[in-house]
Write a protein that holds these residues in place. Structure first.
Motif, mmCIF file in Angstrom:
data_model
loop_
_atom_site.group_PDB
_atom_site.id
_atom_site.type_symbol
_atom_site.label_atom_id
_atom_site.label_comp_id
_atom_site.label_asym_id
_atom_site.label_seq_id
_atom_site.Cartn_x
_atom_site.Cartn_y
_atom_site.Cartn_z
ATOM 1 N N ARG A 224 0.848 -1.193 0.000
ATOM 2 C CA ARG A 224 0.000 0.000 0.000
ATOM 3 C C ARG A 224 0.886 1.246 0.000
ATOM 4 O O ARG A 224 1.073 1.902 1.013
ATOM 5 N N HIS A 225 1.420 1.523 -1.156
ATOM 6 C CA HIS A 225 2.233 2.719 -1.343
ATOM 7 C C HIS A 225 1.611 3.488 -2.506
ATOM 8 O O HIS A 225 1.626 3.025 -3.652
ATOM 9 N N PRO A 226 1.029 4.649 -2.261
ATOM 10 C CA PRO A 226 0.257 5.354 -3.294
ATOM 11 C C PRO A 226 1.051 5.663 -4.562
ATOM 12 O O PRO A 226 0.512 5.543 -5.668
ATOM 13 N N LYS A 227 2.293 6.051 -4.438
ATOM 14 C CA LYS A 227 3.071 6.388 -5.636
ATOM 15 C C LYS A 227 3.429 5.141 -6.436
ATOM 16 O O LYS A 227 3.396 5.158 -7.673
ATOM 17 N N LEU A 228 3.730 4.062 -5.750
ATOM 18 C CA LEU A 228 4.009 2.807 -6.442
ATOM 19 C C LEU A 228 2.759 2.324 -7.178
ATOM 20 O O LEU A 228 2.829 1.894 -8.339
ATOM 21 N N SER A 229 1.617 2.397 -6.528
ATOM 22 C CA SER A 229 0.356 1.989 -7.162
ATOM 23 C C SER A 229 0.055 2.838 -8.387
ATOM 24 O O SER A 229 -0.380 2.322 -9.423
ATOM 25 N N ALA A 230 0.290 4.148 -8.276
ATOM 26 C CA ALA A 230 0.018 5.052 -9.393
ATOM 27 C C ALA A 230 0.895 4.713 -10.595
ATOM 28 O O ALA A 230 0.427 4.711 -11.749
#
Length: 334
Positions: A224-230
Motif C-alpha cells: 500500500r504505497h500510493p506512488k508505487l500503485s500510481a
C-alpha cells in the motif's frame, strides 16, 4: 433431514414467473452457471413462490461438458425461444472454438426476434462475435480483456463485474453471476428478496455494475504505497506505447533513482523489469486467445521488432512465441 422452515419474504411485482434459458457452451465454467441458477432457486425458496423458471439447452441437445470435466444432461437443442424468455450463454475455456457457426446463427436469429440475451464469463465473446455488442458497453473476464479489445473495436469494454446495456448483459465470470442475478431479482421483486438471497448464499458484499472485477493494485501486489500503485496503473494502461521510467517518476513527483529504489524495495525488481513482465503477460494472452500474427502481437505489446520480442519472450518463458502458440493449439486439440 427435513428442510428448515423459513419465513417467506414478501415480494413486489406480478406473480408471472420469469423464464431463463441457459445455453451451455462446450467447456463452460461451472461456477458461473451454478451461481446463476442457485440465486434463482433460492429466490423461489425465500419467496415461497415460483418467481423464476429455467431450462438448459446446448448445441446437439444431448449433454454439455464443463471445464472441470463433468457432463450435464441438456433439456434440448438450440431451438426457437419465446420473447418473454431470457437467454443466458455460459462460456468458459477456449470460447472461440465453442462459438460455432451454428451457435452464431442461432444467437443472431433470436436477437432479431427481440429476446433479451446475455453472456456469463467468456460468453461475452460469443455475443460480440455475433455483432450483438457493437456500440454497447460490455465486460468479460480480465484474462480475456486484451484479446477482446483487439478483436472487437466497436465494443466499449469495461472492467466492471457485470454490465447491462439495453437488451444485452455480460459478466466478468466467477461469482459475478450472483451480482447480476441479485440485480435482476431486486428489479423484479424488490431489494428485500435480493438481500435475503444474498444472506442464504453467505454473500456478504453485493457488488454493482460500478464495481471492478480485479482487486486494486495495492491489494494485488500486497503493497500500500500510493506512488508505487500510481506508477503500476500507468504501466498497465500503456502497454502498446510504454512510458520511460523517467517520465513515470516525474508523473508521481519522484526522481528516477527514487523510483528505482521503490521498486527494488517492494517488488524486488527494477521498474523496467516489472514493465517488461506486464507486456510479456499481455503478449502471452494474445498468443493464446487470438489469431493475431506474432508480429502484430509484438507491436500491440510495445516491441519494435519481432526479433527483440522473441528474445524477451524466450528469456521470460523459456520458449519462443511461435512454439508457445503451437503448444497451446496442441493442448486444446487433445
Amino acid at each position: 433431514m427435513a428442510d428448515i422452515n423459513i419465513q417467506t419474504i414478501p415480494v413486489e411485482g406480478d406473480g408471472k414467473p420469469r423464464r431463463f434459458v441457459f445455453v451451455l457452451l462446450d467447456q463452460f465454467t461451472l461456477l458461473c452457471y451454478a451461481c446463476a441458477v442457485e440465486s434463482l432457486r433460492i429466490a423461489n425458496r425465500m419467496s415461497g413462490k415460483t418467481l423464476y423458471e429455467w431450462r438448459v439447452i446446448g448445441e446437439g441437445g444431448d449433454t454439455a461438458t464443463c471445464s472441470a470435466g463433468t457432463s450435464f444432461q441438456l433439456d434440448g437443442d438450440l431451438e426457437e425461444i419465446t420473447r418473454d424468455e431470457v437467454v443466458v450463454l455460459c462460456g468458459g475455456i477456449d470460447v472461440a472454438s465453442a462459438t460455432t457457426k451454428r451457435l452464431l446463427n442461432w444467437v443472431r436469429r433470436e436477437a432479431r426476434r427481440g429476446v433479451k440475451m446475455g453472456g456469463l464469463c467468456t460468453a461475452g465473446y460469443s455475443l460480440a462475435k455475433a455483432g450483438l455488442l457493437d456500440g454497447k458497453r460490455a465486460t468479460i473476464h480480465w484474462e480475456n480483456q486484451d484479446s477482446f479489445m483487439e478483436e472487437f473495436e466497436d465494443v466499449t469494454l469495461t472492467k466492471s463485474v457485470f454490465v447491462v446495456d439495453g437488451n444485452t448483459f455480460t459478466t466478468a465470470g466467477g461469482t459475478a453471476s450472483i451480482d447480476l442475478m441479485l440485480k435482476f431479482i431486486a428489479d423484479d421483486h424488490g431489494e428485500a428478496l435480493a438481500g435475503a438471497v444474498a444472506d442464504q448464499l453467505i454473500y456478504t458484499t453485493i457488488r454493482t455494475d460500478q464495481d471492478t472485477q480485479r482487486l486494486s493494485v495495492p491489494t494485488r501486489i500486497g503493497v500500500r504505497h500510493p506512488k508505487l500503485s500510481a506508477v503500476i496503473q500507468m504501466m498497465e494502461s500503456n502497454i502498446e506505447e510504454p512510458i520511460s521510467p523517467s517520465i513515470l517518476a516525474r508523473e508521481v513527483g519522484m526522481s528516477t533513482r527514487q523510483l528505482e529504489r521503490l521498486f527494488r524495495r517492494y517488488l524486488n525488481r527494477s521498474p523496467k523489469r516489472y514493465y517488461m513482465e506486464l507486456r510479456l503477460q499481455k503478449a502471452r494472452n494474445l498468443l493464446m486467445q487470438t489469431d493475431m500474427s506474432v508480429i502484430n502481437v509484438a507491436l500491440a505489446c510495445g516491441f519494435a521488432s519481432p526479433s527483440h520480442f522473441s528474445k524477451c519472450y524466450r528469456a521470460q518463458y523459456n520458449t519462443t512465441p511461435y512454439r508457445e502458440r503451437g503448444a497451446h493449439a496442441t493442448r486444446l486439440s487433445i
